[in-house]
Design a protein around this motif. Structure first.
Motif, mmCIF file in Angstrom:
data_model
loop_
_atom_site.group_PDB
_atom_site.id
_atom_site.type_symbol
_atom_site.label_atom_id
_atom_site.label_comp_id
_atom_site.label_asym_id
_atom_site.label_seq_id
_atom_site.Cartn_x
_atom_site.Cartn_y
_atom_site.Cartn_z
ATOM 1 N N CYS A 137 47.501 43.609 15.426
ATOM 2 C CA CYS A 137 47.382 43.242 14.333
ATOM 3 C C CYS A 137 47.042 44.227 13.309
ATOM 4 C CB CYS A 137 46.020 42.125 14.095
ATOM 5 S SG CYS A 137 44.329 42.796 14.602
ATOM 6 N N GLY A 138 47.136 44.089 11.935
ATOM 7 C CA GLY A 138 47.098 45.384 10.896
ATOM 8 C C GLY A 138 45.567 45.476 10.697
ATOM 9 N N ALA A 139 44.814 44.485 10.723
ATOM 10 C CA ALA A 139 43.372 44.756 10.429
ATOM 11 C C ALA A 139 42.666 43.421 11.215
ATOM 12 C CB ALA A 139 42.853 45.078 9.037
ATOM 13 N N TRP A 140 41.336 43.723 11.109
ATOM 14 C CA TRP A 140 40.488 42.604 11.850
ATOM 15 C C TRP A 140 39.497 42.133 10.533
ATOM 16 C CZ3 TRP A 140 35.262 42.555 13.138
ATOM 17 C CH2 TRP A 140 34.761 43.915 13.371
ATOM 18 N N GLY A 141 38.777 40.945 10.660
ATOM 19 C CA GLY A 141 37.656 40.751 9.943
ATOM 20 C C GLY A 141 36.892 39.411 10.579
ATOM 21 N N VAL A 142 35.860 38.988 9.675
ATOM 22 C CA VAL A 142 34.707 38.216 10.421
ATOM 23 C C VAL A 142 34.834 36.960 9.282
ATOM 24 C CG1 VAL A 142 32.557 37.346 10.988
ATOM 25 C CG2 VAL A 142 33.335 39.641 11.509
ATOM 26 N N ALA A 143 35.017 35.768 10.052
ATOM 27 C CA ALA A 143 34.918 34.344 9.232
ATOM 28 C C ALA A 143 33.940 33.627 9.771
ATOM 29 C CB ALA A 143 36.389 33.624 9.150
ATOM 30 N N SER A 144 33.012 33.330 8.986
ATOM 31 C CA SER A 144 31.763 32.462 9.151
ATOM 32 C C SER A 144 31.522 31.293 8.393
ATOM 33 C CB SER A 144 30.549 33.814 9.158
ATOM 34 O OG SER A 144 29.353 33.039 9.710
ATOM 35 N N TRP A 145 31.286 30.367 9.016
ATOM 36 C CA TRP A 145 30.909 29.068 8.172
ATOM 37 C C TRP A 145 29.355 29.225 7.577
ATOM 38 C CZ3 TRP A 145 33.789 25.598 5.784
ATOM 39 C CH2 TRP A 145 33.219 24.390 5.252
ATOM 40 N N ASP A 146 28.712 29.691 8.897
ATOM 41 C CA ASP A 146 27.074 29.782 8.529
ATOM 42 C C ASP A 146 26.655 31.437 8.846
ATOM 43 O OD1 ASP A 146 24.361 29.820 8.128
ATOM 44 O OD2 ASP A 146 23.913 28.545 9.858
ATOM 45 N N PRO A 147 26.701 32.180 7.964
ATOM 46 C CA PRO A 147 26.228 33.732 8.167
ATOM 47 C C PRO A 147 24.849 34.068 8.627
ATOM 48 C CG PRO A 147 26.817 33.401 5.876
ATOM 49 C CD PRO A 147 27.040 32.141 6.338
ATOM 50 N N SER A 148 24.180 32.864 8.478
ATOM 51 C CA SER A 148 22.582 33.286 8.732
ATOM 52 C C SER A 148 22.296 34.155 10.031
ATOM 53 C CB SER A 148 21.958 31.897 8.626
ATOM 54 O OG SER A 148 21.930 31.298 7.450
ATOM 55 N N PRO A 149 22.725 33.554 11.008
ATOM 56 C CA PRO A 149 22.565 34.073 12.526
ATOM 57 C C PRO A 149 22.961 35.817 12.301
ATOM 58 C CG PRO A 149 23.481 32.025 12.815
ATOM 59 C CD PRO A 149 23.668 32.279 11.426
ATOM 60 N N LEU A 150 23.988 36.030 11.353
ATOM 61 C CA LEU A 150 24.484 37.571 11.391
ATOM 62 C C LEU A 150 23.672 38.520 10.861
ATOM 63 C CD1 LEU A 150 28.337 36.841 10.688
ATOM 64 C CD2 LEU A 150 27.011 36.721 12.916
ATOM 65 N N VAL A 151 22.840 37.984 10.151
ATOM 66 C CA VAL A 151 22.077 38.803 9.057
ATOM 67 C C VAL A 151 21.067 39.922 9.620
ATOM 68 C CG1 VAL A 151 20.302 39.024 7.283
ATOM 69 C CG2 VAL A 151 21.950 37.119 7.233
ATOM 70 N N ASP A 152 20.416 39.585 10.759
ATOM 71 C CA ASP A 152 19.670 40.440 11.547
ATOM 72 C C ASP A 152 20.269 41.400 12.694
ATOM 73 O OD1 ASP A 152 17.436 40.001 10.146
ATOM 74 O OD2 ASP A 152 16.980 38.240 11.142
ATOM 75 N N LEU A 153 21.637 41.197 12.794
ATOM 76 C CA LEU A 153 22.582 41.743 14.031
ATOM 77 C C LEU A 153 23.048 42.918 13.536
ATOM 78 C CD1 LEU A 153 23.614 38.556 15.486
ATOM 79 C CD2 LEU A 153 21.414 39.944 15.985
ATOM 80 N N ILE A 154 23.342 43.259 12.254
ATOM 81 C CA ILE A 154 24.356 44.155 11.727
ATOM 82 C C ILE A 154 23.569 45.552 11.271
ATOM 83 C CG2 ILE A 154 25.897 44.786 9.856
ATOM 84 C CD1 ILE A 154 26.541 41.546 9.661
ATOM 85 N N ASP A 155 24.168 46.577 11.896
ATOM 86 C CA ASP A 155 23.729 47.998 11.687
ATOM 87 C C ASP A 155 24.843 48.931 11.549
ATOM 88 O OD1 ASP A 155 23.995 48.629 14.116
ATOM 89 O OD2 ASP A 155 22.148 48.281 14.751
#
Length: 285
Positions: A137-155
């Motif tokens: 694929c050319g690139a990748w992304g993230v599609a989230s209906w409810d991004p709340s659970p992601l907030v504390d997981l990203i660094d």
């Protein structure tokens, strides 16, 4: 035929998979198309290739992986091997490599993966990052209906997507808007790399659109229909550079695009966010 406008993506979640819709979109300057492996009962890719395979090279094409067909119902998984295979399958079914592949609603699995949810997300992102590196694929992304659970997981150690897609518009709650902003900041993305989706919460015919005045958030809102005004305001709730919208009629798509040049009342939008945030947290407005 209008010039291409990168601010609008034709989304196929609730849209018919018909050739006339795709040709109508191209005539309007909409040259981005978004689907998913699970749309149309897991048949979206095959139907697009059969019905409009000759048109697909004229679109920037994105799809999503994360849901898999099972006997009784669709099942969500962030298993890296399954995701990698799904990207390969998408390219095979579409007859071309997608320009973008989104990790679809990772929060569905992450809510069940604690306390190892950060590793689960990291491995899933790494799988799509590897697929893009291999040219699947050319690139990748993230599609989230409810991004709340992601907030504390990203660094900084987590692979960074090229695009983050979230719900947008006046029907999105304060917690979701704040979470979208937090994830955007954590990944170091700008608004140009944020896509909004579902600006009408499912339908412009929902009763809510007869009860509110989206035009109040625009400088020239009185000259637009409720749907046009809601569409334009959705670019600011949260702030996104591109909006994916579904429709079955090119005429409707054209009407929405006519609203793109309207000027948003930024102060009204900020006051609105403050009001719904205070209401959400039980604070006085």
């Amino acid at each position: 035929m209008r010039r291409p406008d990168p601010r609008v993506v034709l989304g196929l979640h609730r849209s018919c998979h018909e050739r006339r819709l795709l040709t109508g979109a191209l005539d309007l300057g909409v040259t981005a198309l978004d689907t998913s492996s699970n749309y149309l009962g897991f048949r979206s890719h095959q139907v697009l290739a059969r019905m409009a395979g000759d048109l697909l090279p004229r679109f920037t094409l994105s799809t999503k992986v994360g849901y898999f067909p099972r006997a009784a119902r669709a099942e969500h998984s962030l298993d890296p091997a399954l995701l990698h295979a799904a990207v390969q399958q998408a390219a095979k079914e579409l007859g071309r490599e997608p320009d973008m592949v989104f990790l679809h609603n990772p929060e569905h699995t992450l809510q069940e993966a604690a306390p190892h949810n950060r590793d689960t997300l990291a491995y899933a992102c790494a799988a799509l990052d590897a697929a893009a590196a291999k040219g699947l694929c050319g690139a990748w992304g993230v599609a989230s209906w409810d991004p709340s659970p992601l907030v504390d997981l990203i660094d900084e150690t987590l692979p960074q997507p090229s695009v983050f897609m979230v719900r947008a518009g006046l029907l999105v709650g304060a917690r979701t808007l704040d979470a979208a902003d937090a994830v955007t900041t954590a990944w170091g993305l700008t608004s140009d790399s944020i896509w909004g989706m579902s600006p009408f919460g499912g339908s412009t015919r929902a009763p809510v659109w007869d009860r509110i005045r989206p035009g109040a958030f625009l400088r020239d809102g009185d000259s637009l229909s409720s749907a046009q005004a809601a569409f334009r305001v959705a670019y600011c709730l949260p702030r996104v550079g591109t909006l994916a919208v579904g429709t079955n009629e090119p005429t409707h798509l054209g009407e929405l695009m006519d609203a793109l040049d309207s000027e948003v009342d930024e102060l009204a939008v900020r006051e609105y966010r403050g009001l719904i945030r205070a209401r959400t947290h039980g604070q006085p407005a």
